[in-house]
Design a protein around this motif. Structure first.
Motif, mmCIF file in Angstrom:
data_model
loop_
_atom_site.group_PDB
_atom_site.id
_atom_site.type_symbol
_atom_site.label_atom_id
_atom_site.label_comp_id
_atom_site.label_asym_id
_atom_site.label_seq_id
_atom_site.Cartn_x
_atom_site.Cartn_y
_atom_site.Cartn_z
ATOM 1 N N UNK A 1 23.809 108.670 -24.333
ATOM 2 C CA UNK A 1 24.536 107.455 -23.952
ATOM 3 C C UNK A 1 25.159 106.818 -25.195
ATOM 4 N N UNK A 2 26.064 105.887 -24.970
ATOM 5 C CA UNK A 2 26.800 105.284 -26.077
ATOM 6 C C UNK A 2 26.340 103.860 -26.336
ATOM 7 N N UNK A 3 26.410 103.470 -27.601
ATOM 8 C CA UNK A 3 26.075 102.105 -28.004
ATOM 9 C C UNK A 3 27.347 101.267 -27.860
ATOM 10 N N UNK A 4 27.433 100.515 -26.750
ATOM 11 C CA UNK A 4 28.668 99.807 -26.420
ATOM 12 C C UNK A 4 28.971 98.664 -27.383
ATOM 13 N N UNK A 5 27.928 98.004 -27.915
ATOM 14 C CA UNK A 5 28.155 96.952 -28.911
ATOM 15 C C UNK A 5 28.770 97.564 -30.165
ATOM 16 N N UNK A 6 28.227 98.717 -30.557
ATOM 17 C CA UNK A 6 28.760 99.408 -31.733
ATOM 18 C C UNK A 6 30.184 99.894 -31.473
ATOM 19 N N UNK A 7 30.438 100.399 -30.270
ATOM 20 C CA UNK A 7 31.781 100.856 -29.903
ATOM 21 C C UNK A 7 32.787 99.713 -30.057
ATOM 22 N N UNK B 1 39.878 110.629 -29.264
ATOM 23 C CA UNK B 1 40.630 110.286 -28.053
ATOM 24 C C UNK B 1 39.900 109.185 -27.280
ATOM 25 N N UNK B 2 38.576 109.249 -27.288
ATOM 26 C CA UNK B 2 37.764 108.259 -26.553
ATOM 27 C C UNK B 2 37.980 106.851 -27.094
ATOM 28 N N UNK B 3 37.950 106.710 -28.423
ATOM 29 C CA UNK B 3 38.077 105.367 -28.999
ATOM 30 C C UNK B 3 39.509 104.852 -28.826
ATOM 31 N N UNK B 4 40.495 105.759 -28.830
ATOM 32 C CA UNK B 4 41.889 105.338 -28.615
ATOM 33 C C UNK B 4 42.068 104.800 -27.191
ATOM 34 N N UNK B 5 41.528 105.515 -26.209
ATOM 35 C CA UNK B 5 41.642 105.079 -24.807
ATOM 36 C C UNK B 5 40.882 103.770 -24.596
ATOM 37 N N UNK B 6 39.691 103.665 -25.197
ATOM 38 C CA UNK B 6 38.900 102.435 -25.091
ATOM 39 C C UNK B 6 39.666 101.259 -25.701
ATOM 40 N N UNK B 7 40.286 101.497 -26.847
ATOM 41 C CA UNK B 7 41.047 100.432 -27.524
ATOM 42 C C UNK B 7 42.177 99.941 -26.624
ATOM 43 N N UNK C 1 35.885 108.731 -20.134
ATOM 44 C CA UNK C 1 35.696 107.310 -19.935
ATOM 45 C C UNK C 1 34.317 106.951 -20.469
ATOM 46 N N UNK C 2 34.277 105.978 -21.388
ATOM 47 C CA UNK C 2 33.004 105.560 -21.972
ATOM 48 C C UNK C 2 32.364 104.490 -21.099
ATOM 49 N N UNK C 3 33.173 103.504 -20.700
ATOM 50 C CA UNK C 3 32.676 102.386 -19.900
ATOM 51 C C UNK C 3 33.872 101.773 -19.177
ATOM 52 N N UNK C 4 33.681 101.234 -17.974
ATOM 53 C CA UNK C 4 34.817 100.594 -17.308
ATOM 54 C C UNK C 4 35.310 99.392 -18.121
ATOM 55 N N UNK C 5 36.631 99.148 -18.142
ATOM 56 C CA UNK C 5 37.150 98.012 -18.913
ATOM 57 C C UNK C 5 36.680 96.686 -18.317
ATOM 58 N N UNK C 6 36.610 95.661 -19.163
ATOM 59 C CA UNK C 6 36.128 94.346 -18.718
ATOM 60 C C UNK C 6 37.108 93.692 -17.761
ATOM 61 N N UNK C 7 38.390 93.892 -18.010
ATOM 62 C CA UNK C 7 39.386 93.326 -17.095
ATOM 63 C C UNK C 7 40.579 94.271 -17.057
ATOM 64 N N UNK D 1 34.884 116.347 -14.520
ATOM 65 C CA UNK D 1 36.208 116.080 -13.936
ATOM 66 C C UNK D 1 36.245 114.671 -13.338
ATOM 67 N N UNK D 2 35.140 114.253 -12.737
ATOM 68 C CA UNK D 2 35.052 112.916 -12.151
ATOM 69 C C UNK D 2 35.256 111.844 -13.231
ATOM 70 N N UNK D 3 34.620 112.052 -14.388
ATOM 71 C CA UNK D 3 34.750 111.100 -15.486
ATOM 72 C C UNK D 3 36.205 111.051 -15.979
ATOM 73 N N UNK D 4 36.797 112.214 -16.179
ATOM 74 C CA UNK D 4 38.189 112.280 -16.641
ATOM 75 C C UNK D 4 39.118 111.594 -15.644
ATOM 76 N N UNK D 5 38.902 111.882 -14.354
ATOM 77 C CA UNK D 5 39.740 111.276 -13.310
ATOM 78 C C UNK D 5 39.599 109.751 -13.294
ATOM 79 N N UNK D 6 38.396 109.259 -13.550
ATOM 80 C CA UNK D 6 38.181 107.807 -13.606
ATOM 81 C C UNK D 6 38.983 107.191 -14.759
ATOM 82 N N UNK D 7 38.974 107.861 -15.901
ATOM 83 C CA UNK D 7 39.739 107.361 -17.047
ATOM 84 C C UNK D 7 41.235 107.335 -16.713
ATOM 85 N N UNK D 8 41.727 108.414 -16.114
ATOM 86 C CA UNK D 8 43.144 108.489 -15.740
ATOM 87 C C UNK D 8 43.483 107.372 -14.760
ATOM 88 N N UNK D 9 42.567 107.105 -13.813
ATOM 89 C CA UNK D 9 42.787 106.035 -12.835
ATOM 90 C C UNK D 9 42.858 104.672 -13.533
#
Length: 203
Positions: A68-74, A108-114, A132-138, A160-168
């Motif tokens: 799992x990822x440390x979201x505060x650190x992210x 790529x993950x940190x770029x999409x999160x940013x 997708x690391x975590x759903x966006x806050x807004x 694939x489900x995770x990738x599709x969620x990020x694309x969505x």
């Protein structure tokens, strides 16, 4: 290296958009140079190394032992990276607003999160095997942003489900997305790079 920022700069034509290289786990600031050179032969290229060390491997943010990822650190490291981009583009006299991100895996993950969580200078990204690391806050409005994102159907890291969620999420934020799915694992192939090259030519 300045202020704890490890960078590599490879000059190119000043009239072309600079490319920001964000490596995968275990990579460094010049790791993606062969890929960047293939996709953007004459563009200036800037690589910034992630400052997290995981058992000797460079990363952009902390991953716990259980995967799992440390979201505060992210959140913190994304701010650090955006600040580093601002500093380093100024240092090399690059226009940060024209930056094209080339990110692989962790990069790529940190770029999409940013994009989904912070104001960013870059509006175009080639995201190779992001997740997708975590759903966006807004929901954010990223109209005018464009990305080419790739996925391998036998990838042991990204489902694939995770990738599709990020694309969505990116689509919901009004990013113009071209997703490329291929029969491959979590590594780069000539097929996806040729597809990325074709997409770049249409920009």
């Amino acid at each position: 290296m300045t202020n704890g920022i490890h960078t590599a700069f490879f000059p190119g034509r000043t009239d072309l958009a600079p490319v920001l290289m964000l490596h995968g786990t275990g990579g460094d600031e010049s790791d993606l140079l062969p890929i960047a050179t293939f996709l953007f032969p004459e563009h200036p290229k800037l690589g910034i190394r992630g400052r997290i060390n995981e058992h000797g491997s460079n990363r952009y943010f902390i991953r716990h032992e259980d995967g799992t990822f440390d979201l505060d650190n992210l959140n913190q490291e994304t701010d650090w990276l955006l600040n580093a981009i601002e500093q380093e583009t100024a240092r090399y006299q690059l226009d940060a607003n024209r930056l094209i991100v080339l990110g692989f895996s962790n990069g790529a993950n940190i770029a999409a999160y940013a994009w989904l969580n912070k104001p960013t200078p870059f509006k175009i990204a080639v995201l190779l095997h992001p997740m997708m690391i975590t759903p966006p806050h807004q929901i954010v409005n990223l109209t005018g942003y464009r990305t080419f994102a790739t996925y391998g159907d036998v990838d042991p890291i990204v489902s694939e489900d995770n990738f599709d969620q990020l694309i969505q999420q990116l689509t919901d934020a009004h990013v113009t997305v071209e997703a490329f799915k291929n029969h491959q694992s979590h590594h780069l192939t000539q097929t996806e790079l040729m597809a990325a090259q074709a997409w770049i030519k249409k920009l």
